[in-house]
Enzyme design. Structure first.
Site, PDB file in Angstrom:
ATOM      1  N   ASP A 102       0.833  -1.197   0.000  1.00 26.95           N
ATOM      2  CA  ASP A 102       0.000   0.000   0.000  1.00 26.95           C
ATOM      3  C   ASP A 102       0.871   1.252   0.000  1.00 26.95           C
ATOM      4  O   ASP A 102       2.012   1.227   0.461  1.00 26.95           O
ATOM      5  CB  ASP A 102      -0.870   0.060   1.268  1.00 26.95           C
ATOM      6  CG  ASP A 102      -1.829  -1.106   1.348  1.00 26.95           C
ATOM      7  OD1 ASP A 102      -2.180  -1.655   0.296  1.00 26.95           O
ATOM      8  OD2 ASP A 102      -2.209  -1.447   2.479  1.00 26.95           O
TER       9      ASP A 102
HETATM   10  N1  URA Z   1      -1.267  -5.935   3.837  1.00 22.07           N
HETATM   11  C1  URA Z   1      -1.705  -4.670   3.891  1.00 22.07           C
HETATM   12  O1  URA Z   1      -2.733  -4.394   4.489  1.00 22.07           O
HETATM   13  N2  URA Z   1      -0.998  -3.721   3.246  1.00 22.07           N
HETATM   14  C2  URA Z   1       0.138  -3.974   2.577  1.00 22.07           C
HETATM   15  O2  URA Z   1       0.741  -3.067   2.016  1.00 22.07           O
HETATM   16  C3  URA Z   1       0.585  -5.298   2.544  1.00 22.07           C
HETATM   17  C4  URA Z   1      -0.140  -6.260   3.178  1.00 22.07           C
END
Ligand code: URA
Length: 241
Positions: A102
């Site tokens: 993310d």
């Molecule tokens: N899980 C999440 O919630 N975000 C990420 O970036 C990776 C795994």
């Protein structure tokens, strides 16, 4: 080994469709011999000519990147925000991220121009283990840790068994640091798992990816994977770990 039309397309000579037509039309030679079979597979050492011109095959490259938070796991962004490939100006090959983190997650992200490798590592059946360190709101109880480990019902189904461990808890600030190891890679999975148990994630970092860690790297820095690491990752994914 890769399909001839794919190699031609990847070299930027023509689209996949056009490459197929060039093969059918007898305009492609492999090691000096005309090949007009579409199913033909070639190895990296084969020499390929299209209409008498030898194609340049891109070297396969593999990077381990310490993604800072505030960066998009993409090669370009319509809104002009920073993307992970902005950190790789010195790389000529057309690399892209293997899976994604993310925007506001930091930590290990692999980048490569090897599509087969990327597919293997992100295939739901073969996903390798990934360890996250999450700072979450509230004080996490033992039962909650067990729930996270057993499986959480999310809108896209139950999560597979995971490993969870409390690293530290701060009563005054009402927050807990939890290490969570999963081998799935669903969208925002870690955040959704913690949301589901009532502990929203405040900060998230991917600390390990299979056997790889961030030692020696600062946020925004990258290093090439060694050929041995690439081999090990392939083997792990193929054995379903
Ligand atoms: N899980 C999440 O919630 N975000 C990420 O970036 C990776 C795994």
């Amino acid at each position: 080994m890769e399909r001839l039309q794919k190699v031609i397309a990847h070299a930027g000579v023509a689209s996949r469709r056009k490459a197929e037509q060039l093969i059918i039309d007898g305009k492609v030679k492999v090691n000096g011999k005309t090949v007009s079979e579409l199913g033909t597979k070639v190895s990296p050492s084969d020499s390929i000519e299209v209409e008498g011109v030898k194609i340049e095959r891109e070297n396969k490259v593999y990077f381990l990147f310490y993604k800072p938070s505030g960066v998009i796991s993409a090669v370009k962004d319509d809104k002009g925000r920073k993307v992970v490939t902005d950190f790789f100006d010195y790389v000529d090959e057309r690399i892209y991220p293997v899976g994604r983190l993310d925007y506001d997650t930091s930590g290990i992200l692999l980048l490569t121009n090897d599509g087969e490798f990327a597919n293997l590592l992100t295939h739901p059946k073969y996903e390798v283990t990934k360890t996250y360190i999450a700072r979450v709101k509230g004080l996490v109880r033992r039962e909650t840790i067990k729930k996270l480990e057993k499986g959480i019902k999310l809108e896209d189904g139950m999560t597979a068994p995971a490993r969870a461990k409390i690293i530290s808890a701060d009563k005054e600030k009402n927050k807990t640091i939890v290490e969570l190891t999963i081998h799935e890679g669903r969208n925002r999975q870690v955040r959704r798992m913690f949301d589901a148990v009532g502990h929203p994630v405040q900060k998230l970092k991917r600390e390990r990816y299979a056997f790889l860690h961030l030692t020696g790297l600062n946020a925004g820095e990258a290093r090439e994977l060694t050929p041995h690491e690439v081999k090990q990752l392939r083997a792990l994914a193929e054995n379903g770990q």
